[in-house]
Design a protein around this motif. Structure first.
Motif, PDB file in Angstrom:
ATOM      1  N   VAL A   1       0.955  -1.157  -0.028  1.00 42.05           N
ATOM      2  CA  VAL A   1       0.079  -0.206   0.060  1.00 42.05           C
ATOM      3  C   VAL A   1       0.813   1.154  -0.101  1.00 42.05           C
ATOM      4  N   LEU A   2       2.254   1.030  -0.006  1.00 42.18           N
ATOM      5  CA  LEU A   2       3.060   2.230   0.119  1.00 42.18           C
ATOM      6  C   LEU A   2       2.860   3.127  -1.083  1.00 42.18           C
ATOM      7  N   GLY A   3       2.605   4.485  -0.879  1.00 43.09           N
ATOM      8  CA  GLY A   3       2.327   5.204  -2.024  1.00 43.09           C
ATOM      9  C   GLY A   3       0.961   5.347  -2.414  1.00 43.09           C
ATOM     10  N   ARG A   4       0.046   4.732  -1.731  1.00 39.04           N
ATOM     11  CA  ARG A   4      -1.297   4.390  -2.255  1.00 39.04           C
ATOM     12  C   ARG A   4      -2.445   5.062  -1.063  1.00 39.04           C
ATOM     13  N   ILE A   5      -2.213   5.252   0.095  1.00 39.36           N
ATOM     14  CA  ILE A   5      -3.011   5.694   0.981  1.00 39.36           C
ATOM     15  C   ILE A   5      -2.545   6.985   1.793  1.00 39.36           C
ATOM     16  N   GLU A   6      -1.786   7.826   1.320  1.00 41.51           N
ATOM     17  CA  GLU A   6      -1.260   9.111   1.995  1.00 41.51           C
ATOM     18  C   GLU A   6      -2.464   9.948   2.047  1.00 41.51           C
ATOM     19  N   GLY A   7      -2.032  10.626   3.231  1.00 44.03           N
ATOM     20  CA  GLY A   7      -3.242  11.436   3.607  1.00 44.03           C
ATOM     21  C   GLY A   7      -4.343  10.922   4.492  1.00 44.03           C
ATOM     22  N   ARG A   8      -4.440   9.782   4.525  1.00 46.42           N
ATOM     23  CA  ARG A   8      -5.809   9.276   5.174  1.00 46.42           C
ATOM     24  C   ARG A   8      -5.580   9.319   6.625  1.00 46.42           C
ATOM     25  N   ALA A   9      -6.649   9.410   7.379  1.00 50.80           N
ATOM     26  CA  ALA A   9      -6.558   9.688   8.943  1.00 50.80           C
ATOM     27  C   ALA A   9      -6.495   8.233   9.430  1.00 50.80           C
ATOM     28  N   TYR A  10      -5.657   8.397  10.658  1.00 51.09           N
ATOM     29  CA  TYR A  10      -5.544   7.226  11.600  1.00 51.09           C
ATOM     30  C   TYR A  10      -5.544   7.670  13.020  1.00 51.09           C
ATOM     31  N   ALA A  11      -5.898   6.643  13.909  1.00 49.74           N
ATOM     32  CA  ALA A  11      -5.758   6.958  15.416  1.00 49.74           C
ATOM     33  C   ALA A  11      -4.961   5.551  15.781  1.00 49.74           C
ATOM     34  N   GLN A  12      -4.748   5.544  16.835  1.00 51.57           N
ATOM     35  CA  GLN A  12      -4.251   4.248  17.526  1.00 51.57           C
ATOM     36  C   GLN A  12      -4.526   4.219  18.987  1.00 51.57           C
ATOM     37  N   MET A  13      -4.722   2.855  19.352  1.00 56.17           N
ATOM     38  CA  MET A  13      -5.073   2.723  20.845  1.00 56.17           C
ATOM     39  C   MET A  13      -4.250   1.411  21.176  1.00 56.17           C
ATOM     40  N   ILE A  14      -3.463   1.624  22.370  1.00 52.90           N
ATOM     41  CA  ILE A  14      -2.692   0.553  23.093  1.00 52.90           C
ATOM     42  C   ILE A  14      -3.232   0.342  24.252  1.00 52.90           C
ATOM     43  N   CYS A  15      -3.314  -0.825  24.649  1.00 51.49           N
ATOM     44  CA  CYS A  15      -3.580  -1.513  25.782  1.00 51.49           C
ATOM     45  C   CYS A  15      -2.350  -1.839  26.477  1.00 51.49           C
ATOM     46  N   ALA A  16      -1.796  -1.207  27.460  1.00 51.11           N
ATOM     47  CA  ALA A  16      -0.699  -1.469  28.125  1.00 51.11           C
ATOM     48  C   ALA A  16      -0.511  -1.937  29.757  1.00 51.11           C
ATOM     49  N   GLY A  17       0.322  -2.667  30.132  1.00 47.54           N
ATOM     50  CA  GLY A  17       0.660  -3.090  31.514  1.00 47.54           C
ATOM     51  C   GLY A  17       1.226  -1.713  32.187  1.00 47.54           C
ATOM     52  N   SER A  18       2.197  -0.952  31.499  1.00 51.33           N
ATOM     53  CA  SER A  18       2.715   0.150  32.267  1.00 51.33           C
ATOM     54  C   SER A  18       2.378   1.334  31.554  1.00 51.33           C
TER      55      SER A  18
ATOM     56  N   ALA B   1      -0.969  -4.098  34.866  1.00 52.59           N
ATOM     57  CA  ALA B   1      -0.537  -5.562  34.971  1.00 52.59           C
ATOM     58  C   ALA B   1       0.865  -5.855  34.859  1.00 52.59           C
ATOM     59  N   GLN B   2       1.621  -6.153  36.011  1.00 48.63           N
ATOM     60  CA  GLN B   2       3.006  -6.142  36.395  1.00 48.63           C
ATOM     61  C   GLN B   2       3.541  -7.473  36.677  1.00 48.63           C
ATOM     62  N   THR B   3       2.647  -8.487  37.091  1.00 52.97           N
ATOM     63  CA  THR B   3       3.287  -9.877  37.324  1.00 52.97           C
ATOM     64  C   THR B   3       3.030 -10.484  36.251  1.00 52.97           C
ATOM     65  N   PRO B   4       3.824 -11.670  36.010  1.00 55.44           N
ATOM     66  CA  PRO B   4       3.282 -12.653  34.856  1.00 55.44           C
ATOM     67  C   PRO B   4       1.857 -13.213  35.146  1.00 55.44           C
ATOM     68  N   GLU B   5       1.375 -13.463  36.222  1.00 54.76           N
ATOM     69  CA  GLU B   5      -0.066 -13.817  36.326  1.00 54.76           C
ATOM     70  C   GLU B   5      -0.985 -12.767  35.902  1.00 54.76           C
ATOM     71  N   ALA B   6      -0.733 -11.462  36.299  1.00 53.33           N
ATOM     72  CA  ALA B   6      -1.613 -10.479  35.872  1.00 53.33           C
ATOM     73  C   ALA B   6      -1.446 -10.081  34.382  1.00 53.33           C
ATOM     74  N   ILE B   7      -0.249 -10.280  33.847  1.00 53.65           N
ATOM     75  CA  ILE B   7       0.175  -9.885  32.525  1.00 53.65           C
ATOM     76  C   ILE B   7      -0.762 -11.010  31.451  1.00 53.65           C
ATOM     77  N   LEU B   8      -0.817 -12.356  31.895  1.00 56.60           N
ATOM     78  CA  LEU B   8      -1.255 -13.476  31.147  1.00 56.60           C
ATOM     79  C   LEU B   8      -3.014 -13.534  31.480  1.00 56.60           C
ATOM     80  N   ALA B   9      -3.366 -12.974  32.521  1.00 48.96           N
ATOM     81  CA  ALA B   9      -4.664 -12.905  33.009  1.00 48.96           C
ATOM     82  C   ALA B   9      -5.695 -12.278  31.708  1.00 48.96           C
ATOM     83  N   PRO B  10      -6.917 -12.791  31.579  1.00 47.19           N
ATOM     84  CA  PRO B  10      -7.952 -12.039  30.838  1.00 47.19           C
ATOM     85  C   PRO B  10      -8.068 -10.624  31.285  1.00 47.19           C
ATOM     86  N   LYS B  11      -8.212  -9.859  30.501  1.00 45.70           N
ATOM     87  CA  LYS B  11      -8.659  -8.360  30.852  1.00 45.70           C
ATOM     88  C   LYS B  11      -9.814  -7.977  30.873  1.00 45.70           C
ATOM     89  N   THR B  12     -10.159  -7.027  31.615  1.00 44.70           N
ATOM     90  CA  THR B  12     -11.404  -6.455  31.612  1.00 44.70           C
ATOM     91  C   THR B  12     -11.187  -4.637  31.443  1.00 44.70           C
TER      92      THR B  12
END
Length: 161
Positions: free
Chosen positions: A77-94, A125-136
């Motif tokens: 897609v390089l050179g074929r989608i210039e100027g289109r809008a984007y946003a991003q969402m990150i789910c992070a432990g820290s 989520a900072q422990t191995p258990e919390a990192i791997l646990a299902p998130k809500t």
């Protein structure tokens, strides 16, 4: 389609909840396609008018499946989608900042237009258990995801982006 494409990856459910809620908000304004990173491809990017990229931060980077999506789609897609809008969402432990920087660098290479700063939801989520646990994801954080989708969808529908 010319609507909003939301590409996400989630192993523990947090990013999936964020992406689905974002899609719900965007659907109030126009067409939305919600795809997992494994399903999304260059044709989906070419058909959309704007994008939301949503993934967890894993080991201070975007998730492997999201990286693979970008690897697979970058050059077709390089050179074929210039100027289109984007946003991003990150789910992070820290802090999520490095993953956000990675997505922004890729978007810069595609010459996409950032619609808003990265939305980073911290699960603490900072422990191995919390990192791997299902998130809500909390209701207030999900409401922010919904608002992001609705705003981006409205901007696309009105021709702002």
């Amino acid at each position: 389609m010319a609507g909003l494409l939301i590409v996400h990856h989630s192993r523990t459910g947090g990013s999936r909840q964020m992406a689905e809620t974002c899609a719900d908000g965007a659907r109030t304004e126009g067409p939305v396609l919600l795809l997992g990173a494994e399903e999304a491809g260059p044709d989906h990017l070419l058909a959309a008018g704007g994008y939301v990229f949503c993934c967890p931060e894993n080991l201070a980077a975007i998730s492997g499946a999201m990286k693979e999506f970008f690897d697979r789609c970058y050059y077709p897609v390089l050179g074929r989608i210039e100027g289109r809008a984007y946003a991003q969402m990150i789910c992070a432990g820290s802090d999520g900042q490095n993953a956000a920087r990675q997505v922004a660098r890729i978007a810069t290479g595609w010459r996409l237009k950032e619609a808003q700063p990265p939305l980073i939801v911290c699960t603490h989520a900072q422990t191995p258990e919390a990192i791997l646990a299902p998130k809500t994801i909390s209701a207030p954080d999900l409401e922010t995801c919904r608002d992001l989708g609705q705003a981006l969808g409205a901007g696309l529908a009105m021709g702002i982006f």
